[in-house]
Design a protein around this motif. Structure first.
Motif, PDB file in Angstrom:
ATOM      1  N   ASP A   1      85.064   5.202 -44.000  1.00  0.00           N
ATOM      2  CA  ASP A   1      83.972   4.418 -43.404  1.00  0.00           C
ATOM      3  C   ASP A   1      84.438   3.017 -43.041  1.00  0.00           C
ATOM      4  O   ASP A   1      84.082   2.475 -41.995  1.00  0.00           O
ATOM      5  CB  ASP A   1      82.798   4.303 -44.387  1.00  0.00           C
ATOM      6  CG  ASP A   1      82.302   5.646 -44.877  1.00  0.00           C
ATOM      7  OD1 ASP A   1      82.465   6.639 -44.141  1.00  0.00           O
ATOM      8  OD2 ASP A   1      81.760   5.697 -45.994  1.00  0.00           O
TER       9      ASP A   1
ATOM     10  N   SER B   1      80.995   1.854 -41.890  1.00  0.00           N
ATOM     11  CA  SER B   1      80.459   0.729 -42.655  1.00  0.00           C
ATOM     12  C   SER B   1      79.828  -0.317 -41.737  1.00  0.00           C
ATOM     13  O   SER B   1      80.513  -1.000 -40.982  1.00  0.00           O
ATOM     14  CB  SER B   1      81.582   0.091 -43.482  1.00  0.00           C
ATOM     15  OG  SER B   1      81.138  -1.125 -44.063  1.00  0.00           O
TER      16      SER B   1
ATOM     17  N   ALA C   1      85.404   1.395 -39.058  1.00  0.00           N
ATOM     18  CA  ALA C   1      84.555   0.329 -38.522  1.00  0.00           C
ATOM     19  C   ALA C   1      85.232  -0.455 -37.397  1.00  0.00           C
ATOM     20  O   ALA C   1      84.613  -0.685 -36.346  1.00  0.00           O
ATOM     21  CB  ALA C   1      84.103  -0.599 -39.652  1.00  0.00           C
TER      22      ALA C   1
ATOM     23  N   ALA D   1      81.500  -3.791 -40.058  1.00  0.00           N
ATOM     24  CA  ALA D   1      81.502  -3.835 -38.596  1.00  0.00           C
ATOM     25  C   ALA D   1      80.778  -5.066 -38.065  1.00  0.00           C
ATOM     26  O   ALA D   1      81.214  -5.673 -37.083  1.00  0.00           O
ATOM     27  CB  ALA D   1      80.856  -2.563 -38.039  1.00  0.00           C
TER      28      ALA D   1
ATOM     29  N   ARG E   1      76.565   3.773 -34.456  1.00  0.00           N
ATOM     30  CA  ARG E   1      76.432   4.104 -35.879  1.00  0.00           C
ATOM     31  C   ARG E   1      75.360   5.172 -36.095  1.00  0.00           C
ATOM     32  O   ARG E   1      75.529   6.078 -36.914  1.00  0.00           O
ATOM     33  CB  ARG E   1      76.118   2.846 -36.685  1.00  0.00           C
ATOM     34  CG  ARG E   1      76.220   3.051 -38.185  1.00  0.00           C
ATOM     35  CD  ARG E   1      76.345   1.750 -38.930  1.00  0.00           C
ATOM     36  NE  ARG E   1      76.585   2.001 -40.334  1.00  0.00           N
ATOM     37  CZ  ARG E   1      75.627   1.950 -41.275  1.00  0.00           C
ATOM     38  NH1 ARG E   1      74.393   1.614 -40.928  1.00  0.00           N
ATOM     39  NH2 ARG E   1      75.906   2.190 -42.539  1.00  0.00           N
TER      40      ARG E   1
END
Length: 220
Positions: free
Chosen positions: A194, A151, A198, A155, A110
């Motif tokens: 987003d 996101s 994930a 996740a 991320r």
């Protein structure tokens, strides 16, 4: 014709059994140390992310989806899901260890995507306040709204769903994952991309995590 009974699933390793293995102790110390280091670095990283100029992405779904403040519902689902996952994993040391590695790798992925893809918040954003993350991981005096792709809340719940044993807990966490993904879109706190990305990054992180030794891979 004689029939053979199905072998019973391997029982989960207990903490004393796991602790007797040097590999477990070394991995646990390593991953906890790396998570601690990451936690110390994240506030400055997110403050840097927030001040960078970014791009506004076209998002047809958000354009047609009215924005509402559903923060209370979103964080109720998130933290109840995290509590269920942690409570399930604590008595299962090898599953917990793999979940910790997955969580570390997920955050590293991320950070990489946030660094490579600077974004502005979606139009119509309703501020999503996380009482824990805002307090401990964000160093910016202003709210952090640009930690977008991908996101993290979606996740995290999906990672826990993979980490717990098959059964009602996994299905509950999968339902929570879907609910959180929808709620952050209703809040316009994330782009659709987003949320959809994930699961891809969760799969990558989970695939790269060290697996337990063979006797415990089927543990409940």
């Amino acid at each position: 014709m004689a029939s053979f009974p199905n072998p019973s699933p391997t029982p989960p390793a207990t903490w004393p059994q796991a602790w007797q293995q040097p590999a477990f102790r070394m991995q646990l110390a390593t991953v906890l140390g790396l998570l601690g280091l990451l936690a110390a670095l994240l506030p400055r990283f997110f403050a840097w992310v927030q001040v960078r100029p970014g791009y506004v992405l076209p998002d047809p779904l958000l354009a047609y989806l009215p924005a509402y403040d559903v923060s209370a519902t979103a964080f109720a689902v998130i933290y109840l899901g995290i509590s269920l996952g942690v409570a399930t994993l604590l008595p299962r040391p090898w599953r917990l260890l793999r979940a910790l590695w997955g969580y570390l790798l997920l955050h590293l992925l991320r950070c990489a995507t946030l660094a490579l893809l600077p974004l502005e918040p979606p139009p119509g954003l309703v501020l999503l306040r996380d009482p824990l993350v805002d307090t401990f991981f964000y160093a910016s005096p202003a709210p952090i709204t640009k930690d977008l792709f991908f996101s993290g809340h979606t996740a995290t719940l999906l990672l826990l769903a993979l980490a717990v044993p098959p059964g009602w807990r996994r299905w509950t966490l999968l339902a929570g994952t879907a609910a959180v993904g929808l709620l952050v879109l209703v809040q316009h706190a994330h782009y659709t991309y987003d949320v959809l990305a994930a699961p891809v990054f969760v799969w990558v992180a989970w695939s790269l995590t060290p697996r337990p030794p063979l006797p415990w891979r089927g543990g409940a």
